[in-house]
Design a protein around this motif. Structure first.
Motif, PDB file in Angstrom:
ATOM      1  N   GLY A  19      50.444  22.367  51.619  1.00 60.29           N
ATOM      2  CA  GLY A  19      49.372  23.306  51.297  1.00 60.29           C
ATOM      3  C   GLY A  19      48.480  22.797  50.191  1.00 60.29           C
ATOM      4  N   GLU A  20      47.222  23.199  50.227  1.00 69.05           N
ATOM      5  CA  GLU A  20      46.243  22.772  49.229  1.00 69.05           C
ATOM      6  C   GLU A  20      46.065  23.807  48.124  1.00 69.05           C
ATOM      7  OE1 GLU A  20      43.763  20.060  49.482  1.00 69.05           O
ATOM      8  OE2 GLU A  20      45.017  19.131  50.994  1.00 69.05           O
ATOM      9  N   GLY A  21      46.660  24.969  48.260  1.00 69.32           N
ATOM     10  CA  GLY A  21      46.437  26.048  47.308  1.00 69.32           C
ATOM     11  C   GLY A  21      45.443  27.039  47.884  1.00 69.32           C
ATOM     12  N   SER A  22      45.306  28.174  47.241  1.00 70.62           N
ATOM     13  CA  SER A  22      44.408  29.192  47.778  1.00 70.62           C
ATOM     14  C   SER A  22      43.845  30.050  46.655  1.00 70.62           C
ATOM     15  CB  SER A  22      45.156  30.072  48.784  1.00 70.62           C
ATOM     16  OG  SER A  22      46.211  30.758  48.137  1.00 70.62           O
ATOM     17  N   PHE A  23      42.799  30.804  46.992  1.00 71.33           N
ATOM     18  CA  PHE A  23      42.149  31.708  46.062  1.00 71.33           C
ATOM     19  C   PHE A  23      41.975  33.054  46.737  1.00 71.33           C
ATOM     20  CE2 PHE A  23      40.796  27.514  44.774  1.00 71.33           C
ATOM     21  CZ  PHE A  23      40.872  27.579  43.382  1.00 71.33           C
ATOM     22  N   ALA A  24      42.080  34.113  45.961  1.00 72.79           N
ATOM     23  CA  ALA A  24      41.758  35.444  46.464  1.00 72.79           C
ATOM     24  C   ALA A  24      40.238  35.558  46.520  1.00 72.79           C
ATOM     25  CB  ALA A  24      42.332  36.511  45.541  1.00 72.79           C
ATOM     26  N   PRO A  25      39.708  36.425  47.392  1.00 70.86           N
ATOM     27  CA  PRO A  25      38.255  36.633  47.392  1.00 70.86           C
ATOM     28  C   PRO A  25      37.812  37.245  46.062  1.00 70.86           C
ATOM     29  CG  PRO A  25      39.350  38.192  48.862  1.00 70.86           C
ATOM     30  CD  PRO A  25      40.401  37.253  48.366  1.00 70.86           C
ATOM     31  N   GLU A  26      36.531  37.159  45.773  1.00 73.33           N
ATOM     32  CA  GLU A  26      36.029  37.604  44.471  1.00 73.33           C
ATOM     33  C   GLU A  26      36.210  39.096  44.226  1.00 73.33           C
ATOM     34  OE1 GLU A  26      32.440  36.146  42.997  1.00 73.33           O
ATOM     35  OE2 GLU A  26      32.877  34.079  43.570  1.00 73.33           O
ATOM     36  N   HIS A  27      36.434  39.875  45.281  1.00 74.51           N
ATOM     37  CA  HIS A  27      36.589  41.314  45.098  1.00 74.51           C
ATOM     38  C   HIS A  27      38.057  41.741  44.980  1.00 74.51           C
ATOM     39  CE1 HIS A  27      36.833  40.697  49.480  1.00 74.51           C
ATOM     40  NE2 HIS A  27      37.679  41.693  49.450  1.00 74.51           N
ATOM     41  N   GLY A  29      42.106  40.749  43.140  1.00 76.79           N
ATOM     42  CA  GLY A  29      42.893  39.968  42.194  1.00 76.79           C
ATOM     43  C   GLY A  29      44.202  40.674  41.906  1.00 76.79           C
ATOM     44  N   PHE A  30      45.118  39.948  41.290  1.00 76.60           N
ATOM     45  CA  PHE A  30      46.411  40.518  40.930  1.00 76.60           C
ATOM     46  C   PHE A  30      46.319  41.114  39.530  1.00 76.60           C
ATOM     47  CE2 PHE A  30      47.387  37.364  44.111  1.00 76.60           C
ATOM     48  CZ  PHE A  30      48.332  38.005  44.898  1.00 76.60           C
ATOM     49  N   PRO A  31      46.647  42.397  39.382  1.00 74.18           N
ATOM     50  CA  PRO A  31      46.579  42.992  38.048  1.00 74.18           C
ATOM     51  C   PRO A  31      47.675  42.419  37.154  1.00 74.18           C
ATOM     52  CG  PRO A  31      47.553  44.543  39.593  1.00 74.18           C
ATOM     53  CD  PRO A  31      47.108  43.347  40.388  1.00 74.18           C
ATOM     54  N   LEU A  32      47.335  42.211  35.886  1.00 80.57           N
ATOM     55  CA  LEU A  32      48.298  41.717  34.906  1.00 80.57           C
ATOM     56  C   LEU A  32      48.349  42.676  33.730  1.00 80.57           C
ATOM     57  CD1 LEU A  32      47.339  37.930  34.805  1.00 80.57           C
ATOM     58  CD2 LEU A  32      49.283  38.970  35.964  1.00 80.57           C
ATOM     59  N   GLY A  33      49.527  42.849  33.188  1.00 78.05           N
ATOM     60  CA  GLY A  33      49.694  43.681  31.992  1.00 78.05           C
ATOM     61  C   GLY A  33      49.979  45.127  32.315  1.00 78.05           C
ATOM     62  N   GLU A  34      50.705  45.769  31.415  1.00 73.50           N
ATOM     63  CA  GLU A  34      51.106  47.163  31.620  1.00 73.50           C
ATOM     64  C   GLU A  34      49.923  48.103  31.761  1.00 73.50           C
ATOM     65  OE1 GLU A  34      53.857  48.317  28.598  1.00 73.50           O
ATOM     66  OE2 GLU A  34      55.271  46.717  29.101  1.00 73.50           O
ATOM     67  N   ASP A  35      48.817  47.815  31.063  1.00 74.21           N
ATOM     68  CA  ASP A  35      47.637  48.693  31.121  1.00 74.21           C
ATOM     69  C   ASP A  35      47.083  48.808  32.538  1.00 74.21           C
ATOM     70  OD1 ASP A  35      47.924  48.900  28.412  1.00 74.21           O
ATOM     71  OD2 ASP A  35      46.208  47.625  27.915  1.00 74.21           O
ATOM     72  N   HIS A  36      47.312  47.793  33.361  1.00 72.54           N
ATOM     73  CA  HIS A  36      46.777  47.778  34.723  1.00 72.54           C
ATOM     74  C   HIS A  36      47.874  47.893  35.776  1.00 72.54           C
ATOM     75  CE1 HIS A  36      42.994  46.761  32.894  1.00 72.54           C
ATOM     76  NE2 HIS A  36      43.529  45.703  32.317  1.00 72.54           N
ATOM     77  N   ASP A  75      43.044  45.503  43.976  1.00 70.46           N
ATOM     78  CA  ASP A  75      44.296  44.811  43.663  1.00 70.46           C
ATOM     79  C   ASP A  75      44.769  44.046  44.890  1.00 70.46           C
ATOM     80  OD1 ASP A  75      44.278  45.914  41.156  1.00 70.46           O
ATOM     81  OD2 ASP A  75      45.815  47.423  41.577  1.00 70.46           O
ATOM     82  N   ALA A  76      45.221  42.825  44.678  1.00 75.07           N
ATOM     83  CA  ALA A  76      45.781  42.003  45.758  1.00 75.07           C
ATOM     84  C   ALA A  76      47.305  42.092  45.713  1.00 75.07           C
ATOM     85  CB  ALA A  76      45.318  40.551  45.613  1.00 75.07           C
ATOM     86  N   GLN A 118      43.407  45.842  53.326  1.00 70.41           N
ATOM     87  CA  GLN A 118      42.617  44.758  53.894  1.00 70.41           C
ATOM     88  C   GLN A 118      43.402  43.450  53.750  1.00 70.41           C
ATOM     89  OE1 GLN A 118      40.404  47.155  55.304  1.00 70.41           O
ATOM     90  NE2 GLN A 118      39.386  45.192  55.454  1.00 70.41           N
ATOM     91  N   VAL A 119      43.469  42.692  54.827  1.00 71.96           N
ATOM     92  CA  VAL A 119      44.179  41.413  54.827  1.00 71.96           C
ATOM     93  C   VAL A 119      43.135  40.307  54.879  1.00 71.96           C
ATOM     94  CG1 VAL A 119      45.879  39.988  56.023  1.00 71.96           C
ATOM     95  CG2 VAL A 119      46.118  42.483  56.047  1.00 71.96           C
ATOM     96  N   PHE A 120      43.206  39.376  53.913  1.00 75.56           N
ATOM     97  CA  PHE A 120      42.208  38.315  53.851  1.00 75.56           C
ATOM     98  C   PHE A 120      42.771  36.929  54.125  1.00 75.56           C
ATOM     99  CE2 PHE A 120      43.457  39.201  49.423  1.00 75.56           C
ATOM    100  CZ  PHE A 120      43.886  37.945  48.996  1.00 75.56           C
ATOM    101  N   ALA A 121      44.108  36.777  54.173  1.00 75.73           N
ATOM    102  CA  ALA A 121      44.690  35.455  54.395  1.00 75.73           C
ATOM    103  C   ALA A 121      46.120  35.596  54.888  1.00 75.73           C
ATOM    104  CB  ALA A 121      44.663  34.632  53.107  1.00 75.73           C
ATOM    105  N   GLY A 122      46.670  34.519  55.403  1.00 80.55           N
ATOM    106  CA  GLY A 122      48.062  34.489  55.839  1.00 80.55           C
ATOM    107  C   GLY A 122      48.612  33.081  55.735  1.00 80.55           C
TER     108      GLY A 122
END
Length: 195
Positions: A19-27, A29-36, A75-76, A118-122
């Protein structure tokens, strides 16, 4: 390993050999931190394969995760599908074998919001006997277009596939994972090992 880490079971990043790696679409992302409502730490799990027991191999691989303070609108997450892995899963020698995993609407409705997702990749993953894989999508007893398929699966090329168009999964949908295995080159049964 601290006991609490045994509960770290929600993958945020997955990579397979080739695999070459991947990116989530710009809309998304994975939330980080307890606040989110996201993770406050990461656990990295790596699986190594050295069937020839070669000595002196040094791993210089790496992982780069990009962080932004600008919260993305969606959220992804990662939805893993397939069949359960068990030491009782034995593949007989000398055969073409089809393994099927099912995810019913009853199962999906426990984990998806009413609006669906919504599914953007597999990414497809099987071990060395894997030869072909298909993820089927059923809605209202009618088969939808296949979500992802590889009729020539190669263990050494496990690339994330970004879809041209996102697809919607609804809570009452039914998903079927088909994994074709080839044990014709084996003289004895193949067993699944769990560590």
């Amino acid at each position: 390993m601290p006991v609490s880490w045994r509960y770290c079971t929600s993958p945020m990043v997955a990579w397979g050999i080739g695999g070459e790696g991947s990116f989530a679409p710009e809309h998304a992302g994975f939330p980080l931190g307890e606040d989110h409502g996201g993770a406050t730490y990461f656990m990295m799990e790596m699986h190594y394969d050295n069937p020839n027991l070669r000595q002196g191999i040094v791993d210089n691989s790496g992982l780069r995760i990009f962080y932004t303070e600008k919260l993305r609108p969606n959220d992804a997450g990662i939805l893993m599908l397939g069949h359960g892995v068990s030491p009782l899963y034995i593949i007989p020698p000398g055969q073409h074998w089809l393994s099927i995993g099912q995810c019913s609407g009853e199962c999906l409705s426990k984990h998806l919001p009413e609006s669906g997702l919504q599914v953007f990749a597999g990414i497809l993953h099987a071990h060395l006997l894997g030869r072909n894989m298909t993820l089927r999508h059923i809605r209202d007893k009618k088969e939808q277009p296949i979500i992802i398929r590889d009729l020539n699966y190669d263990f050494n090329f496990q690339e994330t596939r970004n879809f041209a168009e996102e697809l919607t999964l609804l809570p009452n949908d039914y998903l079927i994972t088909e994994c074709g295995l080839d044990s014709t080159g084996r003289d004895g049964p193949s067993f699944v090992s769990i560590q």
